[in-house]
Design an enzyme around this catalytic site. Structure first.
Site, PDB file in Angstrom:
ATOM      1  N   HIS A   1     -47.934   1.604 -48.156  1.00  0.00           N
ATOM      2  CA  HIS A   1     -48.411   2.223 -49.406  1.00  0.00           C
ATOM      3  C   HIS A   1     -49.111   1.257 -50.336  1.00  0.00           C
ATOM      4  O   HIS A   1     -49.686   1.672 -51.333  1.00  0.00           O
ATOM      5  CB  HIS A   1     -47.220   2.864 -50.140  1.00  0.00           C
ATOM      6  CG  HIS A   1     -46.461   3.807 -49.275  1.00  0.00           C
ATOM      7  ND1 HIS A   1     -45.267   3.466 -48.684  1.00  0.00           N
ATOM      8  CD2 HIS A   1     -46.751   5.053 -48.863  1.00  0.00           C
ATOM      9  CE1 HIS A   1     -44.846   4.479 -47.948  1.00  0.00           C
ATOM     10  NE2 HIS A   1     -45.726   5.452 -48.032  1.00  0.00           N
TER      11      HIS A   1
ATOM     12  N   GLU B   1     -47.676   4.293 -53.878  1.00  0.00           N
ATOM     13  CA  GLU B   1     -49.112   4.003 -53.769  1.00  0.00           C
ATOM     14  C   GLU B   1     -49.763   3.982 -55.153  1.00  0.00           C
ATOM     15  O   GLU B   1     -50.604   3.127 -55.438  1.00  0.00           O
ATOM     16  CB  GLU B   1     -49.786   5.059 -52.877  1.00  0.00           C
ATOM     17  CG  GLU B   1     -51.256   4.745 -52.645  1.00  0.00           C
ATOM     18  CD  GLU B   1     -51.990   5.839 -51.891  1.00  0.00           C
ATOM     19  OE1 GLU B   1     -51.414   6.445 -50.973  1.00  0.00           O
ATOM     20  OE2 GLU B   1     -53.158   6.087 -52.253  1.00  0.00           O
TER      21      GLU B   1
END
Ligand code: SF4
Length: 326
Positions: free
Chosen positions: A86, A138
């Site tokens: 991520h 993320e």
């Protein structure tokens, strides 16, 4: 969960599997990175956050010797740590350097692309609207690239309420695993409000997210029920459930076949199965077996697109593999 005797099982006759489904190139690369690191360097290999958002994958790697931590500051000085698919903020790299950690970055190249865009737009003096989900790893990593310039929006209403210093200097970027349709509505609203808003050259929503959503749309039109295999913290898996529901099917997210609720199957003849980008295929196979065991004989695949994307392993791993002759 309602328990029923085998003879009373609702009869599902048809099982249709979405294709593509499951592992994407970024997840495959990240999981392989940890596996190779364990083989090449031996235990312990620390992994910051879940390497990919799937419980099953994390448990498997734990049994092989990976140690999962929430923050790089928990890793003992001088040890090796892998950063998840991520992505991480630059401050994470800085903390790791301070602790003299040996790092391997398994960030998906398609997430790195978004980080590069954030840095570029920030350097050009734009206010950057990041479309994404608050608290997702993320989003935290991308925001860390330009915290002064980035503002997060999650809905069209957030766009309506947005106030910026210079409405002619707006750029937008997105999380890679959002709903394609919902995101294009948010971008349309943003462009309506800020006609000079600029975006990336190519979409930030990645090929795997796009393809799996397209496949689940086709599946939802053919099936009464769509089961999505994936973990509850997996963004792209949750989006698949939403897309299936929006396109006419009942749909549920499950970790594995043990979570199928009998009540979902009442009056259902055809079940669609798909899996998020971080869910291994063996979980799909067990779910198919579950339905086969209950008499489903018509089992086939509904392919909407072929995928052949592959990413190279991180440089450190490639170098070590070349050196070991593997
Ligand atoms: S879902 Fe997309 S962005 Fe995320 S790891 Fe997979 S390919 Fe990369």
């Amino acid at each position: 969960m309602k328990r029923v005797a085998p003879s009373e099982h609702p009869r599902v006759t048809r099982v249709l599997l979405a294709a593509p489904r499951g592992y994407c190139a970024g997840v495959d690369r990240a999981v392989q990175t940890v596996e190779h690191a364990l083989d090449l360097y031996g235990e312990p290999i620390y992994v910051r956050k879940e390497i990919v958002h799937n419980k099953h994958v994390v448990q498997e790697l734990e049994t092989r010797g990976a140690i999962f931590v929430e923050q790089e500051t928990e890793v003992p000085e001088g040890e090796m740590v892998v950063f998840s698919a991520h992505g991480v903020a630059p401050s994470v790299h800085a903390n790791a350097a301070k602790r003299r950690l040996r790092t391997i970055d398994a960030t998906c190249p398609l997430v790195t692309k978004v980080h590069v865009e954030a840095r570029k737009f920030a350097a050009e003096g734009y206010t950057i609207v990041l479309i994404g989900h608050e608290g997702h790893e993320e989003v935290e990593g991308t925001t860390g690239e330009a915290p002064e310039n980035i503002v997060l929006v999650q809905t069209e209403e957030d766009v309506d309420e947005l106030e910026v210093e210079d409405p002619d200097r707006i750029a937008y970027i997105t999380q890679t695993t959002l709903s394609v349709d919902e995101t294009s509505s948010i971008i349309a609203r943003l462009k309506e409000k800020f006609p000079n808003a600029v975006g990336p050259k190519t979409d930030d929503i990645c090929y795997a997210t796009t393809n799996r959503q397209q496949a689940v749309k086709a599946l939802a039109k053919e099936c009464d029920l769509v089961l999505v295999i994936g973990s509850t913290n997996s963004s792209n898996s949750n989006r698949l459930v939403e897309v299936a529901r929006e396109h006419g099917a009942d749909s549920h997210l499950i970790d594995n076949h043990l979570q199928v609720d009998e009540t979902w199957l009442e009056g259902v003849e055809s079940v669609g199965i798909t899996s998020g980008a971080s869910a291994p295929e063996e979980l799909v196979e067990r779910l198919v077996e579950f339905f086969r065991g209950r008499g489903a004989t018509d089992i086939s695949e509904l392919r909407t697109v072929d995928e052949d994307v592959r990413f190279m392993l991180p440089g450190e791993i490639r170098k070590q593999l070349a050196g070991s002759g593997a």
